[in-house]
Write an enzyme that holds these catalytic residues in place. Structure first.
Site, PDB file in Angstrom:
ATOM      1  N   GLY A 113       7.039 -10.297  -1.971  1.00 30.00           N
ATOM      2  CA  GLY A 113       7.803  -9.136  -1.931  1.00 30.00           C
ATOM      3  C   GLY A 113       8.922  -8.662  -0.853  1.00 30.00           C
ATOM      4  N   ASP A 138       5.189  -3.800  -7.665  1.00 33.19           N
ATOM      5  CA  ASP A 138       6.401  -2.787  -7.994  1.00 33.19           C
ATOM      6  C   ASP A 138       7.512  -3.206  -8.666  1.00 33.19           C
ATOM      7  OD1 ASP A 138       4.069  -1.729  -6.836  1.00 33.19           O
ATOM      8  OD2 ASP A 138       4.901  -2.696  -4.955  1.00 33.19           O
ATOM      9  N   MET A 180       0.563   2.365  -9.435  1.00 32.86           N
ATOM     10  CA  MET A 180       0.899   1.664  -8.007  1.00 32.86           C
ATOM     11  C   MET A 180       2.759   1.948  -8.294  1.00 32.86           C
ATOM     12  SD  MET A 180      -2.039  -0.477  -6.569  1.00 32.86           S
ATOM     13  CE  MET A 180      -2.794   0.094  -5.130  1.00 32.86           C
ATOM     14  N   GLY A 181       3.027   1.379  -7.234  1.00 34.78           N
ATOM     15  CA  GLY A 181       4.635   1.315  -7.838  1.00 34.78           C
ATOM     16  C   GLY A 181       5.349   2.079  -6.042  1.00 34.78           C
ATOM     17  N   ARG A 182       4.942   2.589  -5.641  1.00 38.81           N
ATOM     18  CA  ARG A 182       5.371   2.400  -4.019  1.00 38.81           C
ATOM     19  C   ARG A 182       6.648   3.556  -4.495  1.00 38.81           C
ATOM     20  NH1 ARG A 182       6.684  -1.571   0.635  1.00 38.81           N
ATOM     21  NH2 ARG A 182       7.901  -2.705  -1.530  1.00 38.81           N
ATOM     22  N   HIS A 283      -6.369  -0.787  -6.795  1.00 37.27           N
ATOM     23  CA  HIS A 283      -5.863  -1.851  -7.144  1.00 37.27           C
ATOM     24  C   HIS A 283      -6.437  -2.835  -8.105  1.00 37.27           C
ATOM     25  CE1 HIS A 283      -5.029  -0.486  -2.231  1.00 37.27           C
ATOM     26  NE2 HIS A 283      -4.839  -2.110  -2.217  1.00 37.27           N
TER      27      HIS A 283
END
Length: 373
Positions: A113, A138, A180-182, A283
């Protein structure tokens, strides 16, 4: 042209996600069959390069892994050679370059990533020839419209939100589902739209608590006694900061986001007289078998990376833009992320069917953007 002496290393860096093995399979098989290359796999991302934990990868070693999640090589998000946490944050990048030269590699394929691509760019300055393959659930890598793992994560999140609908309807609840995805809202946006979430909260748009509460009250008054909220882990209320689950030097970026769903639930309990529950998908979005789309994307990326290595083209990451495969310089990717643009057409479509983003509609450029002709 096939090169009898071609010797290529491959690693899978950063966090795991569905489709990594498919990319690893494509890189190895294509290099072996089409370019008569010798392939060496490094264990646990850049840790394997630092410690020289390496093993030959033959055609048979990557057969039967297309459908498997995770990575057969292992991964590590604590092995940045410029800040090597296993050695107290030391700079061991020179060891990476030494391993590269000692093993007489012609190139290194790094499947990873944004962190992996940033590291890869810095290593090219030390004489390490690298081709990157983008993978992250992400979908936040600059230069490519899609990354390996994103489609699977969206499918998992969509299925989860679909299931949440039934319990929300049965118990007349506000159900908040955290994805998720930050710092990017791609998963929440795509899964939220696909599952018909009533509210979608993204890092790119600071939400207003009262705007979310208004949606819940309006639905209650209209006889729809439940509300589904999809919230990205990096979402923030107006004037607020990111909600951090953990801090520590053991993490690459020093923090782990998480917990915004619980914060939002607490914020809504005062203005609402409705039962509220939260679900953090966590997760599970990274696990399991990749979708057909991710398998195909990983295969295309992997074979293209092999072809670039054989042609001597390095310092780039393979990518897909407007449904066409291409490559972009690692220098354009390093130390940046791709967030959801506020004029994205999917935002406009969501607004048109009544989805709220926790703000006034006029605050979203997509709402007033004219359709392309």
């Amino acid at each position: 042209m096939p090169n009898d002496s071609l010797r290529v290393g491959v690693l899978t860096g950063g966090g795991d996600c569905p489709g990594i093995n498919a990319a690893l399979r494509a890189v190895t098989k294509s290099l072996t069959l089409q370019h008569d290359a010798e392939v060496l796999g490094f264990r646990d991302g850049f840790r394997g390069v630092v410690d020289r934990t390496v093993e030959p990868l033959h055609y048979r070693d990557v057969s039967g892994i297309l459908t498997r999640g995770g990575t057969i090589l292992g991964a590590s998000n604590k092995a940045n050679p410029f800040n090597y946490l296993p050695r107290g944050g030391a700079d061991v990048s020179a060891q990476v370059a030494k391993t590269y030269r000692t093993l007489d590699l012609d190139a290194l394929v790094a499947i990873g990533g944004d962190g992996t691509m940033s590291i890869a760019h810095r290593l090219t300055r030390l004489g390490v020839d690298i081709v990157g393959v983008p993978k992250t659930i992400d979908n936040d890598l600059v230069g490519t419209d899609r990354t390996v793992g994103f489609d699977t994560a969206v499918s998992i999140a969509t299925d989860a939100i679909d299931r949440i609908h039934t319990t929300a309807q049965s118990h007349h609840r506000v159900m908040i589902v955290e994805t998720m995805g930050r710092y990017a809202g791609w998963i929440a946006l795509h899964a939220g739209v696909a599952s018909g979430a009533d509210v979608i909260l993204l890092p790119e748009l600071e939400y207003e608590v009262e705007a979310v509460a208004d949606v819940c009250r309006d639905r209650e008054r209209s006889g729809q006694h439940f509300t589904i909220v999809a919230v990205a882990e990096g979402a923030r209320h107006k004037g607020g900061d990111y909600v951090v689950q953990e801090r520590g030097d053991e993490y690459t970026d020093s923090i782990r986001l998480g917990g915004i769903s619980r914060v939002l639930a607490d914020q809504l309990r005062e203005p609402l007289d409705i039962s509220i529950r939260t679900t953090v998908l966590g997760h599970m979005q990274r696990g399991g078998s990749p979708t057909a789309y991710d398998r195909n994307l990983a295969t295309a990326f992997g074979t293209r990376a092999a072809a670039l290595v054989a042609a001597g083209t390095t310092g780039v990451m393979v990518a897909v833009q407007d449904d066409a495969f291409t490559q972009v310089p690692l220098a354009e990717i390093a130390d940046t992320i791709r967030t959801v643009p506020l004029d994205h057409p999917l935002l406009a479509s969501a607004l048109d069917v009544g989805t709220s983003f926790g703000v006034e509609n006029d605050d979203v450029p997509a709402h007033t953007a004219a359709p392309s002709q």
